[in-house]
Design an enzyme around this catalytic site. Sequence first.
Site, PDB file in Angstrom:
ATOM      1  N   ARG A  72     -23.909 -97.762 -12.785  1.00 42.58           N
ATOM      2  CA  ARG A  72     -22.721 -98.471 -11.152  1.00 42.58           C
ATOM      3  C   ARG A  72     -22.357 -97.690  -9.963  1.00 42.58           C
ATOM      4  NH1 ARG A  72     -18.287 -96.329 -10.645  1.00 42.58           N
ATOM      5  NH2 ARG A  72     -17.742 -95.614 -12.686  1.00 42.58           N
ATOM      6  N   TYR A 200     -26.525-103.948 -14.516  1.00 42.92           N
ATOM      7  CA  TYR A 200     -26.884-102.640 -15.547  1.00 42.92           C
ATOM      8  C   TYR A 200     -24.612-102.994 -15.952  1.00 42.92           C
ATOM      9  CZ  TYR A 200     -23.989 -98.743 -16.564  1.00 42.92           C
ATOM     10  OH  TYR A 200     -22.383 -98.145 -17.133  1.00 42.92           O
ATOM     11  N   GLY A 202     -21.256-102.295 -15.573  1.00 49.25           N
ATOM     12  CA  GLY A 202     -20.639-101.873 -14.620  1.00 49.25           C
ATOM     13  C   GLY A 202     -20.464-102.214 -13.709  1.00 49.25           C
ATOM     14  N   LYS A 209     -15.062-103.233 -15.054  1.00 52.19           N
ATOM     15  CA  LYS A 209     -14.012-103.002 -13.844  1.00 52.19           C
ATOM     16  C   LYS A 209     -14.041-103.970 -12.643  1.00 52.19           C
ATOM     17  CE  LYS A 209     -15.381 -99.371 -16.380  1.00 52.19           C
ATOM     18  NZ  LYS A 209     -13.762 -98.288 -16.361  1.00 52.19           N
ATOM     19  N   HIS A 229      -6.828 -97.685 -15.592  1.00 50.75           N
ATOM     20  CA  HIS A 229      -8.755 -96.738 -16.134  1.00 50.75           C
ATOM     21  C   HIS A 229      -8.557 -95.562 -16.987  1.00 50.75           C
ATOM     22  CE1 HIS A 229     -13.043 -94.660 -15.171  1.00 50.75           C
ATOM     23  NE2 HIS A 229     -12.633 -95.314 -16.386  1.00 50.75           N
ATOM     24  N   SER A 251     -14.927 -91.495 -15.058  1.00 55.24           N
ATOM     25  CA  SER A 251     -15.857 -92.142 -16.459  1.00 55.24           C
ATOM     26  C   SER A 251     -16.257 -91.415 -17.330  1.00 55.24           C
ATOM     27  CB  SER A 251     -16.822 -92.992 -15.855  1.00 55.24           C
ATOM     28  OG  SER A 251     -16.248 -93.955 -14.834  1.00 55.24           O
ATOM     29  N   ALA A 252     -17.064 -90.782 -18.549  1.00 59.39           N
ATOM     30  CA  ALA A 252     -17.895 -89.785 -18.944  1.00 59.39           C
ATOM     31  C   ALA A 252     -17.240 -88.785 -19.292  1.00 59.39           C
ATOM     32  CB  ALA A 252     -19.421 -90.178 -18.277  1.00 59.39           C
ATOM     33  N   CYS A 253     -15.822 -88.927 -19.145  1.00 60.57           N
ATOM     34  CA  CYS A 253     -14.945 -87.238 -19.257  1.00 60.57           C
ATOM     35  C   CYS A 253     -14.608 -86.942 -20.575  1.00 60.57           C
ATOM     36  CB  CYS A 253     -14.137 -86.894 -18.643  1.00 60.57           C
ATOM     37  SG  CYS A 253     -14.724 -86.801 -16.662  1.00 60.57           S
ATOM     38  N   GLY A 254     -15.005 -87.838 -21.638  1.00 66.06           N
ATOM     39  CA  GLY A 254     -14.684 -88.087 -23.087  1.00 66.06           C
ATOM     40  C   GLY A 254     -13.332 -88.911 -23.565  1.00 66.06           C
ATOM     41  N   LYS A 255     -12.808 -90.285 -22.689  1.00 65.87           N
ATOM     42  CA  LYS A 255     -11.799 -91.225 -22.455  1.00 65.87           C
ATOM     43  C   LYS A 255     -12.377 -91.221 -24.779  1.00 65.87           C
ATOM     44  CE  LYS A 255     -11.488 -93.802 -19.305  1.00 65.87           C
ATOM     45  NZ  LYS A 255     -12.446 -93.292 -18.553  1.00 65.87           N
ATOM     46  N   THR A 256     -13.015 -91.853 -24.578  1.00 65.29           N
ATOM     47  CA  THR A 256     -13.976 -92.486 -25.302  1.00 65.29           C
ATOM     48  C   THR A 256     -13.845 -91.543 -26.860  1.00 65.29           C
ATOM     49  OG1 THR A 256     -15.089 -94.087 -24.899  1.00 65.29           O
ATOM     50  CG2 THR A 256     -15.982 -93.742 -26.835  1.00 65.29           C
ATOM     51  N   ASN A 257     -14.055 -89.753 -26.474  1.00 64.28           N
ATOM     52  CA  ASN A 257     -13.574 -88.915 -28.299  1.00 64.28           C
ATOM     53  C   ASN A 257     -12.620 -89.382 -28.282  1.00 64.28           C
ATOM     54  OD1 ASN A 257     -16.349 -89.406 -28.348  1.00 64.28           O
ATOM     55  ND2 ASN A 257     -16.707 -87.327 -26.474  1.00 64.28           N
ATOM     56  N   ASP A 280     -10.467 -97.535 -23.046  1.00 63.44           N
ATOM     57  CA  ASP A 280     -11.066 -97.499 -21.800  1.00 63.44           C
ATOM     58  C   ASP A 280     -10.242 -98.154 -20.304  1.00 63.44           C
ATOM     59  OD1 ASP A 280     -12.978 -97.095 -19.344  1.00 63.44           O
ATOM     60  OD2 ASP A 280     -13.975 -99.130 -18.552  1.00 63.44           O
ATOM     61  N   ARG A 374     -25.915 -96.388 -23.342  1.00 64.25           N
ATOM     62  CA  ARG A 374     -24.541 -97.042 -23.417  1.00 64.25           C
ATOM     63  C   ARG A 374     -25.074 -97.481 -24.695  1.00 64.25           C
ATOM     64  NH1 ARG A 374     -20.099 -96.111 -20.205  1.00 64.25           N
ATOM     65  NH2 ARG A 374     -20.675 -95.580 -18.200  1.00 64.25           N
ATOM     66  N   ASP A 502      -9.998 -80.592 -31.536  1.00 63.77           N
ATOM     67  CA  ASP A 502      -9.047 -79.753 -31.197  1.00 63.77           C
ATOM     68  C   ASP A 502      -7.790 -80.027 -30.375  1.00 63.77           C
ATOM     69  OD1 ASP A 502      -9.663 -77.667 -33.564  1.00 63.77           O
ATOM     70  OD2 ASP A 502     -11.121 -77.006 -32.754  1.00 63.77           O
TER      71      ASP A 502
HETATM   72  C1  OXD Z   1     -16.969 -95.974 -16.423  1.00 65.60           C
HETATM   73  C2  OXD Z   1     -17.535 -97.163 -17.914  1.00 65.60           C
HETATM   74  O1  OXD Z   1     -17.880 -96.045 -15.816  1.00 65.60           O
HETATM   75  O2  OXD Z   1     -16.057 -96.841 -18.146  1.00 65.60           O
HETATM   76  O3  OXD Z   1     -16.087 -95.218 -15.986  1.00 65.60           O
HETATM   77  O4  OXD Z   1     -18.183 -97.884 -18.233  1.00 65.60           O
HETATM   78 MN    MN Z   2     -14.826 -96.283 -17.530  1.00 63.56          MN
END
Ligand code: OXD
Ligand code: MN
Length: 592
Positions: A72, A200, A202, A209, A229, A251-257, A280, A374, A502
Site C-alpha cells: 500500500r 497491488y 491493498g 481497504k 481494522h 498491518s502485518a502484526c499477526g491478525k490472521t494468526n 482483517d 500475499r 500461547d
Molecule cells: C493491510 C492488509 O495492509 O490487510 O492491512 O492487507
Molecule cells: Mn489489514
Amino acid sequence: MENMTSNKSVLSWINEKIDLVKPEKVVWIDGTQEQIEALRAEACSTGEMIKLNQELLPDCYLHRTAVNDVARVEGRTFICAPTKEEAGPTNNWMDPAEAYEMLYAIAKDSYKGRTMYVIPYSMGPVGSKFSKIGIELTDSIYVVLNMVIMTRVGTDVLKALGDSEDWVRGLHCKCDIDEEKRYICQFPQDNTIISVNSGYGGNVLLGKKCFALRIASYQGKNEGWQAEHMLILGLQKPDGEIRYICAAFPSACGKTNLAMLIPPEGYYKNGYRVWCVGDDISWIRKGEDGRLYAINPENGFFGVAPGTNEKSNPNALASTRKGTIFTNVAHNLDDNTVWWEGLDKNPPANAVEWKGNPWNGQESEEKGAHPNSRFTAPAVNCPCISSEFENPDGVPISAIVFGGRRAKLAPLVYQSRDWNHGVFVGSIMASETTAAASGAVGVVRRDPMAMLPFCGYNMADYWQHWINIGAGLDPEKAPKIFNVNWFRKDDEGNFMWPGFGDNLRVLDWIIDRCEGKVEADETAIGYVPKAADINLEGIEDEVSDAQLKELLSVDVSLWKDEVAGIEEFYGKFDRLPATLKAELETLKANIK
Ligand code: OXD
Ligand code: MN
C-alpha cells in the site's frame, strides 16, 4: 455483452466511465464458474498469472506485480473530502474537484485496447442489514479474480441492489504502473473510489481497504455503526459456549494468526477451540438486545505469506491449498509450487524469485518472496472457519482488543477501566511499522485503533464517534476493552512471550474478566492480571515466573516518556474530544 442490470444510477455511471477510459469491450462479472475459468485461462495465456501444480494446489495461481508496486502507498492515498479539516491531520487531503480533474486526466483513454470488467460485489453476506454493495471497474483480470475470492460477486448482488443508488463507485485503472502518477483516492461524500497506476492488492481490490474501511468508516459515522481494522474470533471454552472477540492490530502484526489460533495442547484437550469469523475487517452495530454485533464484510483472506507455516498458522496454510492466488512469492520450478521465507527450512534450489529472476534458495542471500508477498484464499477453505461466518446478523462481541508491536512499555495485557478509557487506550496505540506499507520498517508510530491508514475522515471525529457509540450502550452489555502486546523484548532483544497459540492464555484471561470470574490489579494504566491468573502450564521452560512478572509490569518512567509522545500526537488535533483530554490528564496524574 449485455448489461446485467437496469439500475439507472449504475448504467449512467458506467457509461460515463466508458466514455472516459475508452475500453475495447465491456465484460460484466456474473460470478459463474465458467466465466472464472475463462478469465484464469486468459490471464495464463498472457503471462499475467501462472497456473500452479493442479494436483498439489488445485485452482491455484501465481502472480507477480511490478517491482515498484508491492505494498500500500500511504503517501499517495488521499481522502478527498470537501475541506482539509474533514479529512483531518492524519490523512492526505486533496480538494475533490481538483482530484477528479487530475485523476480523469490520468485515466483518460487508459483502457484503449483493453477490456473493462464490471464487478458487482457485496461486502457482507448478500442481503444482510450490515452489508453494502459496490461496483468496481477494472482493466485487470488479476483484480477480478482476487475480488471473486475476497468478496461476494455477481448477479445476486445486482438483484439485491435493485434500483437503489446506495452503492460505492470504484474505478481502477492500471495505466502504466507509474509510481509518480499512482493515486488511491477516496471521496467519502460521493461514495466513490478512484485508484490509478497500481496493481497491488491493498491499492486495487477496492472492496477491502478503500471501501470496507475508508468509505465505510465515514458511512458508519453518519449511520451509527463502525467499520474497524479488526479480526473477529470465537473462543470456545470447555463449557461449549463461544464468546466473540474483535481485535485491532496494525498491518502485518499477526491478525490472521490470532484469528486462526490453535490452542496449546492442554487447552485443546480441555475443549478450547478458536473459530475464525474474520482476519482483517469488522463492521459493528448494535443489535436488538443492546449488545454490539460484528460481521466480517470479506469473503476471503488476503494474508501475508512470509512466516506462515505448519507451526505458526496451520489453518492459514491449509486455506491456501486450493483456489488461491499467490502474489510475489517464489516459484519452485521443480514441482511448480510456491515457497516463501519461513514456510519451511527447505528453500527450492531451482526457483524463480518474486521479481521473476532465476533463484537458488539454497545458496542465494536474496529473498525468494517479497516480505509483503500475499495469498488470496477463500474463507471457506479455512479448517477453523466459524459456523457464524455467513450469519447475516453477525456475532455478539464480548471483548475488544487493541495491540501493537512494542519492544518495551506496553505490558502483555491490560484492561481499560471503562469504555471511554478503552477509547483512550485505542487512540494512543503505537506500533513498529511493517512491510505492509511502503516506507521504513521498524519505526514506532502512532496508529490509533490500527486505523491510521484507513480512517476515512477526521480521526478526532472518529474518536468522538467511538465515545458516542459507548454512550448508547448499557455498560453491562458493552464489550470490555483491552490492550495486548505479544512483542515485548528483553534487554538482549529476545521476545519475552512465545506468542502464536500461547496467546490463547491471554484471551482466556480476557474472557474471564468479561465474565467477572477473575480479579486483577489496578495500575496507573488500567487492570493488569495477577501473575497467578495467567496459566503457564506447558510453557514453564519458556516463560519463567520472573519473566511473566516482567511482562505484566508497568514501568512508570517509560510511561512518562510515553505521555510526552501522546501529548505531541494529540496536539495535532483541533477537534480532540474533551473526554480523551480528560483521560490523558488522569493518566498523567496516575503516573506522577
Ligand atoms: C493491510 C492488509 O495492509 O490487510 O492491512 O492487507
Ligand atoms: Mn489489514
